[in-house]
Design a protein around this motif. Structure first.
Motif, short mmCIF file in Angstrom:
data_model
loop_
_atom_site.label_atom_id
_atom_site.label_comp_id
_atom_site.label_asym_id
_atom_site.label_seq_id
_atom_site.Cartn_x
_atom_site.Cartn_y
_atom_site.Cartn_z
N PRO A 1 0.89 -1.82 0.03
CA PRO A 1 -0.04 -0.14 -0.24
C PRO A 1 0.35 1.34 0.16
CG PRO A 1 -0.84 -1.75 1.18
CD PRO A 1 -0.05 -1.90 1.03
N GLN A 2 1.77 1.00 0.64
CA GLN A 2 3.41 2.25 0.64
C GLN A 2 3.25 2.73 -0.65
OE1 GLN A 2 3.67 -0.06 2.63
NE2 GLN A 2 5.96 -0.33 2.21
N HIS A 3 3.38 2.01 -1.33
CA HIS A 3 3.56 2.61 -3.06
C HIS A 3 2.89 2.89 -4.02
CE1 HIS A 3 6.32 -2.03 -2.18
NE2 HIS A 3 7.08 -0.21 -1.63
N VAL A 4 1.24 3.40 -3.84
CA VAL A 4 0.20 3.34 -3.89
C VAL A 4 0.07 5.15 -4.60
CG1 VAL A 4 -1.60 4.25 -2.30
CG2 VAL A 4 -2.31 3.22 -4.30
N ASN A 5 0.09 5.53 -6.27
CA ASN A 5 -0.52 6.66 -6.10
C ASN A 5 -1.64 7.00 -6.49
OD1 ASN A 5 -1.84 5.25 -8.39
ND2 ASN A 5 0.15 5.14 -9.72
N PHE A 6 -1.91 8.33 -6.96
CA PHE A 6 -3.59 8.64 -6.69
C PHE A 6 -4.33 7.95 -7.79
CE2 PHE A 6 -0.51 12.73 -5.49
CZ PHE A 6 -0.67 12.54 -4.13
N GLY A 7 -3.71 7.19 -8.76
CA GLY A 7 -4.95 6.36 -9.57
C GLY A 7 -5.37 5.04 -8.65
N GLY A 8 -4.60 4.66 -7.97
CA GLY A 8 -4.52 3.40 -7.25
C GLY A 8 -3.88 2.04 -7.55
N LYS A 9 -2.83 2.47 -7.95
CA LYS A 9 -1.79 1.78 -8.69
C LYS A 9 -0.73 1.86 -7.98
CE LYS A 9 -5.07 0.01 -11.62
NZ LYS A 9 -6.16 -0.26 -10.79
N VAL A 10 0.50 1.47 -8.59
CA VAL A 10 2.12 1.36 -7.86
C VAL A 10 2.40 2.67 -9.05
CG1 VAL A 10 4.38 0.27 -7.54
CG2 VAL A 10 2.21 -1.00 -7.28
N HIS A 11 3.09 3.66 -8.01
CA HIS A 11 3.50 4.59 -7.88
C HIS A 11 4.83 4.37 -9.44
CE1 HIS A 11 5.43 8.35 -8.53
NE2 HIS A 11 4.24 9.35 -8.67
N GLY A 12 4.91 4.80 -10.48
CA GLY A 12 6.12 5.19 -11.69
C GLY A 12 7.42 4.90 -10.92
N GLY A 13 7.35 6.18 -10.12
CA GLY A 13 8.66 6.86 -9.30
C GLY A 13 8.91 5.68 -8.42
N GLN A 14 8.15 4.39 -7.63
CA GLN A 14 8.75 3.61 -6.89
C GLN A 14 9.32 2.85 -8.23
OE1 GLN A 14 8.37 3.20 -3.47
NE2 GLN A 14 9.87 1.16 -4.40
N VAL A 15 8.29 2.69 -9.23
CA VAL A 15 8.54 0.81 -10.19
C VAL A 15 10.67 1.49 -10.33
CG1 VAL A 15 8.50 0.08 -12.69
CG2 VAL A 15 7.13 0.17 -10.76
N MET A 16 10.61 2.79 -10.79
CA MET A 16 11.92 3.55 -11.40
C MET A 16 13.45 3.34 -10.27
SD MET A 16 10.58 6.84 -12.95
CE MET A 16 12.27 7.57 -13.69
N LYS A 17 12.82 3.13 -8.81
CA LYS A 17 13.55 3.02 -7.80
C LYS A 17 13.98 1.39 -7.79
CE LYS A 17 14.06 2.89 -2.94
NZ LYS A 17 13.06 3.42 -1.33
N TRP A 18 12.72 1.06 -7.66
CA TRP A 18 13.36 -0.74 -8.36
C TRP A 18 14.13 -1.35 -9.50
CZ3 TRP A 18 6.94 -2.55 -7.88
CH2 TRP A 18 6.43 -2.39 -6.69
N ILE A 19 13.50 -0.78 -10.25
CA ILE A 19 14.61 -1.17 -11.36
C ILE A 19 15.97 -0.52 -11.16
CG2 ILE A 19 15.11 -0.42 -14.30
CD1 ILE A 19 11.85 -0.07 -14.35
N ASP A 20 16.48 0.51 -10.73
CA ASP A 20 17.51 1.16 -10.12
C ASP A 20 18.16 -0.46 -9.53
OD1 ASP A 20 20.01 3.63 -10.66
OD2 ASP A 20 19.59 3.77 -8.30
N GLN A 21 17.96 -0.19 -8.48
CA GLN A 21 18.26 -1.37 -7.16
C GLN A 21 18.23 -2.45 -7.64
OE1 GLN A 21 14.56 -1.29 -4.90
NE2 GLN A 21 15.81 0.80 -3.70
N ALA A 22 17.77 -3.22 -8.37
CA ALA A 22 17.63 -4.90 -9.38
C ALA A 22 18.76 -3.99 -10.34
CB ALA A 22 16.59 -4.52 -10.27
N ALA A 23 19.59 -3.49 -10.92
CA ALA A 23 20.87 -3.14 -12.19
C ALA A 23 21.55 -2.84 -11.21
CB ALA A 23 20.06 -2.03 -12.69
N TYR A 24 21.81 -2.70 -10.75
CA TYR A 24 22.22 -1.80 -8.76
C TYR A 24 23.13 -3.50 -8.62
CZ TYR A 24 25.79 -1.00 -4.99
OH TYR A 24 26.68 -0.96 -4.53
N ALA A 25 22.51 -4.28 -7.75
CA ALA A 25 22.54 -5.03 -7.55
C ALA A 25 23.13 -5.85 -8.98
CB ALA A 25 21.68 -6.59 -6.81
#
Length: 175
Positions: free
Chosen positions: A29-53
């Motif tokens: 739930p803390q990943h939600v945007n105003f539309g009720g889905k996961v915020h794109g910025g959160q997805v970008m954070k996950w992408i950067d974390q996976a790429a870093y690892a």
């Protein structure tokens, strides 16, 4: 030849290069945007974390993000979905690693997987003084690997072209 056999003398001896990895977790739930889905910025954070690892696992040292390009949000991720963020090396340079990241999601009660996001990032291995440091070379083995390397090379050409164009436009606006 295995990928770990293709390691230069400067590779970290405490780290066997791994080409890829997948992070898996629930969208919360803390990943939600105003539309009720996961915020794109959160997805970008996950992408950067996976790429870093992935990048640090490949070269065995600290890495920095140098470029994120062509992020494509294909479908929304819902709160409660099981999310997979898969990162893999698709090309290496002397100090750089091109990493493709694919994000997929599914309802935990279903086996239907939805491809949600894709992009390519470039990471640079750095030494203790934060200077670029040579990374182990990755060589494509399969036909798919060769296609991925060509894809990364083409993206690199497009980015160079876009940068040159931006410099021309920027100089025209300022001058």
């Amino acid at each position: 030849m295995s990928e770990s056999q293709n390691v230069p003398a400067n590779a970290n001896p405490d780290c066997t290069p791994r080409r890829g990895l997948t992070l898996r977790f629930l969208a919360e739930p803390q990943h939600v945007n105003f539309g009720g889905k996961v915020h794109g910025g959160q997805v970008m954070k996950w992408i950067d974390q996976a790429a870093y690892a992935c990048a640090s696992g490949w070269c065995g040292r600290y890495c920095v993000t140098a470029y994120v390009g062509g992020i494509h949000f294909k479908e929304a991720i819902r709160i409660g979905d099981v999310v997979d963020v898969a990162a893999q090396i698709i090309m290496t340079g002397r100090t750089s690693m091109h990493i493709a990241v694919d994000v997929s999601a599914r309802d935990p009660k279903s086996s239907e997987v939805r491809e949600t996001t894709h992009c390519v990032l470039v990471f640079v291995g750095v030494d203790d003084a934060a200077r670029p440091y040579p990374v182990p070379e990755w060589q494509p083995i399969s036909v798919r690997d060769i296609a991925l390397k060509h894809y990364a090379a083409r993206l690199k050409e497009l980015e160079a072209s876009a940068m040159a164009e931006r410099d021309i436009v920027g100089n025209a606006v300022v001058g």
